[in-house]
Design an enzyme around this catalytic site. Structure first.
Site, PDB file in Angstrom:
ATOM      1  N   ARG A  98      12.997  -5.077   1.954  1.00 19.82           N
ATOM      2  CA  ARG A  98      12.264  -3.872   1.563  1.00 19.82           C
ATOM      3  C   ARG A  98      10.846  -4.008   2.102  1.00 19.82           C
ATOM      4  O   ARG A  98      10.130  -4.951   1.764  1.00 19.82           O
ATOM      5  CB  ARG A  98      12.271  -3.704   0.044  1.00 19.82           C
ATOM      6  CG  ARG A  98      11.579  -2.438  -0.472  1.00 19.82           C
ATOM      7  CD  ARG A  98      11.844  -2.287  -1.967  1.00 19.82           C
ATOM      8  NE  ARG A  98      11.236  -1.118  -2.557  1.00 19.82           N
ATOM      9  CZ  ARG A  98      10.124  -1.145  -3.315  1.00 19.82           C
ATOM     10  NH1 ARG A  98       9.502  -2.302  -3.550  1.00 19.82           N
ATOM     11  NH2 ARG A  98       9.647  -0.036  -3.832  1.00 19.82           N
ATOM     12  N   ASN A 146       7.022   4.214  -3.951  1.00 23.74           N
ATOM     13  CA  ASN A 146       7.014   3.094  -4.880  1.00 23.74           C
ATOM     14  C   ASN A 146       6.465   3.506  -6.244  1.00 23.74           C
ATOM     15  O   ASN A 146       5.409   4.135  -6.342  1.00 23.74           O
ATOM     16  CB  ASN A 146       6.152   1.957  -4.323  1.00 23.74           C
ATOM     17  CG  ASN A 146       6.202   0.717  -5.185  1.00 23.74           C
ATOM     18  OD1 ASN A 146       7.237   0.063  -5.276  1.00 23.74           O
ATOM     19  ND2 ASN A 146       5.086   0.381  -5.840  1.00 23.74           N
ATOM     20  N   GLU A 147       7.196   3.191  -7.308  1.00 20.46           N
ATOM     21  CA  GLU A 147       6.755   3.368  -8.693  1.00 20.46           C
ATOM     22  C   GLU A 147       5.954   4.667  -8.862  1.00 20.46           C
ATOM     23  O   GLU A 147       4.761   4.643  -9.167  1.00 20.46           O
ATOM     24  CB  GLU A 147       5.928   2.152  -9.112  1.00 20.46           C
ATOM     25  CG  GLU A 147       6.734   0.865  -9.015  1.00 20.46           C
ATOM     26  CD  GLU A 147       5.933  -0.394  -9.285  1.00 20.46           C
ATOM     27  OE1 GLU A 147       4.720  -0.290  -9.570  1.00 20.46           O
ATOM     28  OE2 GLU A 147       6.516  -1.496  -9.208  1.00 20.46           O
ATOM     29  N   TYR A 161      10.444  -6.405 -14.618  1.00 17.78           N
ATOM     30  CA  TYR A 161       9.429  -7.411 -14.941  1.00 17.78           C
ATOM     31  C   TYR A 161       9.469  -7.657 -16.455  1.00 17.78           C
ATOM     32  O   TYR A 161      10.534  -7.876 -17.018  1.00 17.78           O
ATOM     33  CB  TYR A 161       8.063  -6.974 -14.417  1.00 17.78           C
ATOM     34  CG  TYR A 161       8.004  -6.948 -12.907  1.00 17.78           C
ATOM     35  CD1 TYR A 161       7.878  -8.132 -12.178  1.00 17.78           C
ATOM     36  CD2 TYR A 161       8.091  -5.751 -12.199  1.00 17.78           C
ATOM     37  CE1 TYR A 161       7.831  -8.121 -10.782  1.00 17.78           C
ATOM     38  CE2 TYR A 161       8.047  -5.731 -10.805  1.00 17.78           C
ATOM     39  CZ  TYR A 161       7.923  -6.925 -10.103  1.00 17.78           C
ATOM     40  OH  TYR A 161       7.888  -6.912  -8.730  1.00 17.78           O
ATOM     41  N   GLU A 176      12.740  -4.431  -7.363  1.00 13.37           N
ATOM     42  CA  GLU A 176      11.767  -5.512  -7.483  1.00 13.37           C
ATOM     43  C   GLU A 176      12.089  -6.294  -8.747  1.00 13.37           C
ATOM     44  O   GLU A 176      12.541  -5.728  -9.738  1.00 13.37           O
ATOM     45  CB  GLU A 176      10.320  -5.001  -7.615  1.00 13.37           C
ATOM     46  CG  GLU A 176       9.723  -4.377  -6.394  1.00 13.37           C
ATOM     47  CD  GLU A 176       8.256  -3.995  -6.626  1.00 13.37           C
ATOM     48  OE1 GLU A 176       7.629  -4.567  -7.564  1.00 13.37           O
ATOM     49  OE2 GLU A 176       7.752  -3.132  -5.908  1.00 13.37           O
ATOM     50  N   TRP A 204      10.550  -9.606  -5.445  1.00 17.10           N
ATOM     51  CA  TRP A 204       9.151  -9.447  -5.049  1.00 17.10           C
ATOM     52  C   TRP A 204       8.493 -10.818  -5.114  1.00 17.10           C
ATOM     53  O   TRP A 204       8.509 -11.451  -6.157  1.00 17.10           O
ATOM     54  CB  TRP A 204       8.439  -8.470  -5.990  1.00 17.10           C
ATOM     55  CG  TRP A 204       7.046  -8.194  -5.505  1.00 17.10           C
ATOM     56  CD1 TRP A 204       5.928  -8.961  -5.727  1.00 17.10           C
ATOM     57  CD2 TRP A 204       6.637  -7.110  -4.670  1.00 17.10           C
ATOM     58  NE1 TRP A 204       4.849  -8.415  -5.084  1.00 17.10           N
ATOM     59  CE2 TRP A 204       5.254  -7.277  -4.433  1.00 17.10           C
ATOM     60  CE3 TRP A 204       7.297  -6.021  -4.104  1.00 17.10           C
ATOM     61  CZ2 TRP A 204       4.523  -6.382  -3.649  1.00 17.10           C
ATOM     62  CZ3 TRP A 204       6.575  -5.132  -3.337  1.00 17.10           C
ATOM     63  CH2 TRP A 204       5.196  -5.316  -3.107  1.00 17.10           C
TER      64      TRP A 204
END
Length: 450
Positions: free
Chosen positions: A87, A164-165, A233, A260, A289
Site C-alpha cells: 500500500r 486514507n482515514e 490500532y 493498517e 503499517w
C-alpha cells in the site's frame, strides 16, 4: 467504546501541510448493472484477480509521498521478504507535494516489476473534520481523475484506495454519503478498478459507521467492486473485538481488509497476534503499517530501521516472519504467472559451484528450467549446511534468515525459458566447513541438485 485520536498514519500529519480552496460538491450516484471487470473484482464477498483466482492481500505500507527516493529499493526489499502487495502513500497536492501522473506511472511499473499488487492511497484526506488541513473525499476523487492516465489499463495490478482515514472523530456521520458519492464519481469518470474505502474515526470505525452502512455503499457501486478497509490500532486490543468486527463483514459477504495495523500504539496496545490469526482463518487481507520512516512519536512502528532490510525491528520480524505472517501466508497474484507454491511448468535443476578461500567464498548458481513452459518470475530457496552468511549478491536479490536463503529475480532476468537457464552469484563468509546445500526449491517446487 474508546474514541481514537489519531492512527499511525495520522501521526505523520505533524509534517508541514497547507489547506487549499474548498472542494467542489460531489455528484450523486446512479446505480446500474455491474460492468464486466477487466482486473481485480469482487465476487460473493471475495477479492478475485483478473484470472478469477482468490487473492488475499499480504503486505505492508510504504510512505512514498514523504520518501519518494526510497521507493525503488523499498519495493524490492518488501517483495524479497515475501509480500504479495504494498500500500503506497500518495499525496493529492492539498497538504503535501502532489504525486503526479509520471510518478504514479513509475510506482505502478515498479510494483509490476517486483510482482507486487499496488494499493495506491490518497493521504491528504486523513482525519477530515478534525485534523486541520485535511480535505474531503471529493478532493481525493479530483486527484484520481487528474492522474487517470497513469492508471488506465492497470486494473489487473492496481487497487485504488480512495482516501486514507477520510473522517476523524468529528463529522464522521457523513461517511456513508461522502463515500457513496466518491465511488459514483470514480465510476462516472471511467475507473474500472477495484476501489478500496477506508473507515471513519481515523480508520478504526469505533462508531461502527462503516460496519453498519457498508452494504448500502457496496450496493450503490455500479460495478459492485468496492472493498472495505479498517485500520486496527488501540480500539482492537482483544481477540473478541477483532473477530467480531471482521466476522460482521464475512457474514454479510462483504469484502473486508485490514488496511493498517501495528503491534503497539499510543492509544492502546492492539492485539496483532489476534489480527493476523483472524486474517488467516477468515482469508482476510492485511497490510501492516509501515515499512520505515515513521515520525510524530510512532517511530516504533518502523519495520526496517532506516529503510535497511537487513535491520528489521521486532515489529518487522513479527509481521514478515512470525506465525500467520507474510512469509508463511502470502501467495502471489496469479496475473504474474508462476508464483509461490506453483510448479515451474514441469521441473528444474540447480548447479551450485563454490570458490572457497577459507573464511570467504563465492557461489555461482545456475537454475535450469527443465519444464515445457517458461517460468515468469522466480524464487529460489535453499539452506546452508553450516554457518555461512550471504554478503553481496549479483543478478538477484537475496535475504537470509538463519541458514535459510531466498533469492528472487531482478527485473531483467525474471523469465526462465523452457529448457533455458538463469544464473546469479553471491559473495559470502563461512565459519568451518562450507558445503553445497542439499536441496533447492523453485517457486515452492523441489529441484534436482547439481
Amino acid at each position: 467504546m474508546r474514541r481514537r485520536l489519531a492512527t499511525a498514519a495520522g501521526a505523520l500529519l505533524a509534517m508541514a501541510a497547507s489547506l487549499l480552496a474548498a472542494p467542489p460538491a460531489a455528484q450523486a450516484d446512479t446505480p446500474t448493472a455491474p460492468r464486466a471487470a477487466a482486473g481485480f473484482h469482487v465476487r460473493d464477498g471475495r477479492l478475485l484477480d483478473a484470472n478469477g483466482e482468490d487473492f488475499v492481500l499480504r503486505g505492508v505500507n510504504h510512505a512514498h509521498a514523504w520518501y519518494p527516493a526510497r521507493t525503488p529499493q523499498a519495493l524490492k526489499d518488501i517483495k524479497a521478504l515475501g509480500a504479495n502487495s504494498v500500500r503506497v502513500v500518495l499525496a493529492t497536492g492539498d497538504r503535501w507535494t502532489k504525486t503526479g501522473t509520471a510518478d504514479v506511472a513509475s510506482i505502478v511499473a515498479q510494483c509490476r516489476q517486483n510482482r507486487l499488487v499496488c494499493v495506491l492511497e490518497a493521504h491528504d484526506t486523513t482525519g477530515y473534520g478534525e485534523q486541520a488541513g485535511a480535505v474531503p473525499l471529493s478532493r481525493a476523487v479530483d486527484y484520481w481523475v487528474s492522474v487517470a492516465d497513469a492508471l488506465r489499463g492497470q486494473e489487473k495490478y492496481v487497487v485504488v484506495n480512495l482516501g486514507n482515514e477520510p473522517h476523524g472523530n468529528s463529522g464522521y456521520e457523513a461517511w456513508t454519503a461522502d463515500t457513496r458519492n466518491a465511488v459514483a464519481r470514480m465510476r462516472a469518470s471511467g475507473f474500472g478498478h477495484t476501489l478500496m474505502v477506508d473507515a471513519p474515526n481515523w480508520g478504526q470505525d469505533w462508531s461502527h459507521t462503516m460496519r453498519d452502512n457498508a452494504a448500502q455503499v457496496f450496493a450503490a457501486d455500479p460495478d459492485r467492486n468496492t472493498v472495505f478497509s479498517v485500520h486496527m490500532y488501540g480500539v482492537y486490543d482483544t481477540a473478541a473485538e477483532v473477530n467480531d468486527y471482521l466476522n460482521r463483514f464475512i457474514s454479510q459477504r462483504l469484502p473486508i481488509v485490514v488496511g493498517e495495523f501495528g503491534d503497539a500504539h499510543s492509544d492502546g496496545d492492539p492485539d496483532e497476534n489476534a489480527i493476523m490469526a483472524a486474517a488467516r482463518q477468515l482469508g482476510v487481507g492485511y497490510l501492516g503499517w509501515s515499512w520505515s520512516g515513521n515520525g510524530g512519536g510512532v517511530e516504533y512502528l518502523d519495520m526496517a530501521t532506516g529503510f535497511d532490510a537487513s535491520r528489521l525491528t521486532g515489529w518487522g520480524n513479527r509481521v514478515f516472519h512470525g506465525p500467520d505472517g507474510i512469509r508463511e501466508t502470502a501467495r502471489e497474484a496469479s496475473v504474474f504467472g508462476s508464483g509461490p507454491g506453483e510448479n515451474p511448468a514441469g521441473g528444474c535443476a540447480v548447479d551450485y559451484r563454490i570458490s572457497d578461500w577459507g573464511d570467504w567464498f563465492n557461489a555461482d548458481v545456475t537454475v535450469r528450467n527443465t519444464g515445457t513452459a517458461a517460468v515468469e518470475g522466480w524464487r529460489l530457496e535453499f539452506a546452508f549446511t553450516g554457518e555461512q552468511r550471504v554478503h553481496s549478491v549479483w543478478n538477484a536479490r537475496a535475504t537470509q534468515e538463519g541458514r535459510q536463503v531466498r533469492a528472487v529475480n531482478e527485473s531483467w532476468n525474471a523469465t526462465i525459458p523452457a529448457g533455458g537457464t538463469v544464473s546469479f552469484g553471491f559473495n559470502g563468509s563461512s565459519a568451518g566447513a562450507n558445503g553445497v546445500p542439499s536441496s533447492f526449491s523453485l517457486n515452492g517446487a523441489a529441484c534436482a541438485g547439481s
